[in-house]
Design a protein around this motif. Sequence first.
Motif, PDB file in Angstrom:
ATOM      1  N   MET A 119       0.916  -1.312   0.038  1.00  0.00           N
ATOM      2  CA  MET A 119       0.118   0.070  -0.032  1.00  0.00           C
ATOM      3  C   MET A 119       0.837   1.328   0.041  1.00  0.00           C
ATOM      4  SD  MET A 119      -3.018   1.384   0.094  1.00  0.00           S
ATOM      5  CE  MET A 119      -4.478   0.090   0.701  1.00  0.00           C
ATOM      6  N   GLY A 120       1.914   1.127   0.781  1.00  0.00           N
ATOM      7  CA  GLY A 120       2.883   2.494   0.653  1.00  0.00           C
ATOM      8  C   GLY A 120       3.491   2.699  -0.766  1.00  0.00           C
ATOM      9  N   VAL A 121       3.781   1.601  -1.403  1.00  0.00           N
ATOM     10  CA  VAL A 121       4.265   1.876  -2.770  1.00  0.00           C
ATOM     11  C   VAL A 121       3.121   2.337  -3.447  1.00  0.00           C
ATOM     12  CG1 VAL A 121       5.150   0.677  -4.730  1.00  0.00           C
ATOM     13  CG2 VAL A 121       5.882  -0.111  -2.593  1.00  0.00           C
ATOM     14  N   SER A 122       2.008   1.915  -3.281  1.00  0.00           N
ATOM     15  CA  SER A 122       0.831   2.441  -4.128  1.00  0.00           C
ATOM     16  C   SER A 122       0.606   3.863  -3.877  1.00  0.00           C
ATOM     17  CB  SER A 122      -0.411   1.462  -3.840  1.00  0.00           C
ATOM     18  OG  SER A 122      -1.569   2.000  -4.741  1.00  0.00           O
ATOM     19  N   ILE A 123       0.581   4.436  -2.727  1.00  0.00           N
ATOM     20  CA  ILE A 123       0.492   5.790  -2.467  1.00  0.00           C
ATOM     21  C   ILE A 123       1.555   6.716  -2.231  1.00  0.00           C
ATOM     22  CG2 ILE A 123      -1.813   5.099  -1.292  1.00  0.00           C
ATOM     23  CD1 ILE A 123      -0.304   5.958   1.283  1.00  0.00           C
ATOM     24  N   SER A 124       2.581   6.086  -2.737  1.00  0.00           N
ATOM     25  CA  SER A 124       3.892   7.082  -2.535  1.00  0.00           C
ATOM     26  C   SER A 124       3.999   8.117  -3.228  1.00  0.00           C
ATOM     27  CB  SER A 124       5.096   6.276  -2.881  1.00  0.00           C
ATOM     28  OG  SER A 124       4.976   5.819  -4.433  1.00  0.00           O
ATOM     29  N   SER A 125       3.141   8.306  -4.204  1.00  0.00           N
ATOM     30  CA  SER A 125       2.958   9.552  -5.095  1.00  0.00           C
ATOM     31  C   SER A 125       2.469  10.726  -4.481  1.00  0.00           C
ATOM     32  CB  SER A 125       2.173   9.308  -6.600  1.00  0.00           C
ATOM     33  OG  SER A 125       0.846   9.060  -6.147  1.00  0.00           O
ATOM     34  N   ILE A 126       2.060  10.740  -3.132  1.00  0.00           N
ATOM     35  CA  ILE A 126       1.359  11.872  -2.396  1.00  0.00           C
ATOM     36  C   ILE A 126       2.579  12.656  -2.174  1.00  0.00           C
ATOM     37  CG2 ILE A 126      -0.766  10.675  -1.598  1.00  0.00           C
ATOM     38  CD1 ILE A 126       0.822  10.200   1.225  1.00  0.00           C
ATOM     39  N   THR A 131       2.433  18.943  -0.444  1.00  0.00           N
ATOM     40  CA  THR A 131       3.716  19.557   0.310  1.00  0.00           C
ATOM     41  C   THR A 131       3.766  18.650   1.633  1.00  0.00           C
ATOM     42  OG1 THR A 131       2.320  20.970   1.377  1.00  0.00           O
ATOM     43  CG2 THR A 131       3.408  21.625  -0.458  1.00  0.00           C
ATOM     44  N   GLY A 132       4.859  18.423   1.981  1.00  0.00           N
ATOM     45  CA  GLY A 132       4.986  17.519   3.356  1.00  0.00           C
ATOM     46  C   GLY A 132       4.103  17.981   4.512  1.00  0.00           C
ATOM     47  N   GLN A 137      -0.347  17.469   8.497  1.00  0.00           N
ATOM     48  CA  GLN A 137      -1.521  18.043   8.959  1.00  0.00           C
ATOM     49  C   GLN A 137      -2.490  17.240   8.660  1.00  0.00           C
ATOM     50  OE1 GLN A 137      -1.459  21.961   7.022  1.00  0.00           O
ATOM     51  NE2 GLN A 137      -0.417  22.964   8.527  1.00  0.00           N
ATOM     52  N   VAL A 138      -2.840  16.936   7.486  1.00  0.00           N
ATOM     53  CA  VAL A 138      -4.141  15.927   7.180  1.00  0.00           C
ATOM     54  C   VAL A 138      -3.790  14.642   7.939  1.00  0.00           C
ATOM     55  CG1 VAL A 138      -5.389  14.777   5.207  1.00  0.00           C
ATOM     56  CG2 VAL A 138      -4.374  17.083   4.949  1.00  0.00           C
ATOM     57  N   PHE A 139      -2.789  13.984   8.134  1.00  0.00           N
ATOM     58  CA  PHE A 139      -2.503  12.670   8.913  1.00  0.00           C
ATOM     59  C   PHE A 139      -3.062  13.127  10.249  1.00  0.00           C
ATOM     60  CE2 PHE A 139      -0.122  10.034  11.654  1.00  0.00           C
ATOM     61  CZ  PHE A 139      -0.306   8.884  11.086  1.00  0.00           C
ATOM     62  N   LEU A 140      -2.683  14.318  10.936  1.00  0.00           N
ATOM     63  CA  LEU A 140      -2.945  14.615  12.152  1.00  0.00           C
ATOM     64  C   LEU A 140      -4.650  14.512  12.283  1.00  0.00           C
ATOM     65  CD1 LEU A 140      -0.323  17.030  13.221  1.00  0.00           C
ATOM     66  CD2 LEU A 140      -0.609  14.539  14.230  1.00  0.00           C
ATOM     67  N   ILE A 141      -5.181  15.380  11.277  1.00  0.00           N
ATOM     68  CA  ILE A 141      -6.630  15.582  11.375  1.00  0.00           C
ATOM     69  C   ILE A 141      -7.338  14.164  11.172  1.00  0.00           C
ATOM     70  CG2 ILE A 141      -8.489  16.393   9.759  1.00  0.00           C
ATOM     71  CD1 ILE A 141      -6.624  18.872   9.179  1.00  0.00           C
ATOM     72  N   THR A 142      -6.736  13.334  10.365  1.00  0.00           N
ATOM     73  CA  THR A 142      -7.352  12.098  10.082  1.00  0.00           C
ATOM     74  C   THR A 142      -7.375  10.974  11.310  1.00  0.00           C
ATOM     75  OG1 THR A 142      -6.688  12.051   7.866  1.00  0.00           O
ATOM     76  CG2 THR A 142      -7.137   9.951   8.669  1.00  0.00           C
ATOM     77  N   LEU A 251      -6.869  14.370   2.010  1.00  0.00           N
ATOM     78  CA  LEU A 251      -5.950  15.111   1.428  1.00  0.00           C
ATOM     79  C   LEU A 251      -6.322  15.448   0.208  1.00  0.00           C
ATOM     80  CD1 LEU A 251      -3.010  15.356   1.839  1.00  0.00           C
ATOM     81  CD2 LEU A 251      -2.449  13.270   0.514  1.00  0.00           C
ATOM     82  N   GLN A 252      -7.113  14.843  -0.690  1.00  0.00           N
ATOM     83  CA  GLN A 252      -7.570  15.251  -1.772  1.00  0.00           C
ATOM     84  C   GLN A 252      -8.381  16.649  -1.647  1.00  0.00           C
ATOM     85  OE1 GLN A 252      -7.044  14.354  -4.769  1.00  0.00           O
ATOM     86  NE2 GLN A 252      -5.889  12.574  -4.158  1.00  0.00           N
ATOM     87  N   LEU A 253      -9.141  16.815  -0.256  1.00  0.00           N
ATOM     88  CA  LEU A 253      -9.882  17.867  -0.294  1.00  0.00           C
ATOM     89  C   LEU A 253      -9.136  18.946   0.581  1.00  0.00           C
ATOM     90  CD1 LEU A 253     -13.043  16.344   1.194  1.00  0.00           C
ATOM     91  CD2 LEU A 253     -12.757  17.109  -1.004  1.00  0.00           C
ATOM     92  N   LEU A 254      -8.054  18.846   1.405  1.00  0.00           N
ATOM     93  CA  LEU A 254      -7.352  19.688   2.148  1.00  0.00           C
ATOM     94  C   LEU A 254      -6.036  19.953   1.636  1.00  0.00           C
ATOM     95  CD1 LEU A 254      -9.051  18.485   5.635  1.00  0.00           C
ATOM     96  CD2 LEU A 254      -9.697  20.293   4.166  1.00  0.00           C
ATOM     97  N   GLY A 255      -5.406  19.156   1.350  1.00  0.00           N
ATOM     98  CA  GLY A 255      -3.915  18.778   1.001  1.00  0.00           C
ATOM     99  C   GLY A 255      -3.661  20.240   0.043  1.00  0.00           C
ATOM    100  N   ASN A 256      -2.549  20.786   0.439  1.00  0.00           N
ATOM    101  CA  ASN A 256      -1.701  21.747  -0.602  1.00  0.00           C
ATOM    102  C   ASN A 256      -0.878  21.037  -1.557  1.00  0.00           C
ATOM    103  OD1 ASN A 256      -2.983  24.074   0.944  1.00  0.00           O
ATOM    104  ND2 ASN A 256      -1.270  23.707   2.336  1.00  0.00           N
ATOM    105  N   ARG A 257      -1.038  21.421  -2.862  1.00  0.00           N
ATOM    106  CA  ARG A 257      -0.455  20.780  -3.906  1.00  0.00           C
ATOM    107  C   ARG A 257       1.285  21.352  -4.116  1.00  0.00           C
ATOM    108  NH1 ARG A 257      -3.239  16.978  -6.591  1.00  0.00           N
ATOM    109  NH2 ARG A 257      -5.393  17.024  -6.287  1.00  0.00           N
ATOM    110  N   GLU A 258       1.917  20.714  -4.520  1.00  0.00           N
ATOM    111  CA  GLU A 258       3.285  21.158  -4.690  1.00  0.00           C
ATOM    112  C   GLU A 258       3.165  22.191  -6.066  1.00  0.00           C
ATOM    113  OE1 GLU A 258       6.077  21.009  -3.445  1.00  0.00           O
ATOM    114  OE2 GLU A 258       6.263  18.934  -2.546  1.00  0.00           O
TER     115      GLU A 258
END
Length: 258
Positions: A119-126, A131-132, A137-142, A251-258
């Motif tokens: 799963m980590g390989v699959s979502i590594s593109s995030i 942005t890190g 931030q989204v991880f903490l919210i989740t 993350l799709q809703l709240l994440g800031n993109r590079e």
Amino acid sequence: MAQFDTIRTTAGARSAEIDAGLRAHMNKVYGTMSVGTLITFLAAWALSGLAVTSDPSGAAAQIGADKYLTSLGSALYMSPLKWVVMFAPLIFVFGFSAGINRMSAATAQTVFYIFAAVMGVSISSIFLVFTGESIVQVFLITSIAFAGLSLYGYTTKRDLGPMGAFLIMGLIGIILASIVNIFLASSGMAFAISVIGVLIFAGLTAYDTQKIKVTYLQMAHAGDQEWLGKAAIMGALSLYLDFINLFMMLLQLLGNRE
């Protein structure tokens, strides 16, 4: 009267034993899930580091002002291998669920951790897209939302079973819509999928937590420790998937993109 007191004492002791067993069972579920989640994010972070370079010499493709894909990154994210990476967790989880009854509890736990790495390989593109800081931030919210929802599912007296079928139907709809949107690339559909997905996985977190608790209480009297061990792994898998998908939707809703 003495016989009644003996029965009552025995019943009380048995009840206390089941309560203690339930706490140990839930601790194993949450512990296994937490280790799996850690493996996933470490694998995603490590792989993204290998996939990107700031050195343009020999780079396969440029993806930012000073970011280039290495040959590994190009293979993972731009070649037909990306489809394998994308759908591998889905195929893996179906195979794992179907085959767990033929595994020992120890083997099932090892396979779960391997799945978490996949799963980590699959979502590594995030780590390339967002942005890190926003990922943290989204991880903490989740994490906060997941803890509250799971606590509700564990403590509520309301039977959440009836909404289970509705949530599963919604989950299937989200999966199908996500596959379709891979080809449509509609931002509006992506937004709708994320919003509905947050609601579905929030509900599934509470529902799955209650289901894990109820299943243990129903089966604890049998005393089959091997079965209970595998039940804890499957419970961890359910909550792990709820957490990862809730995180990805937020993350799709709240994440800031590079």
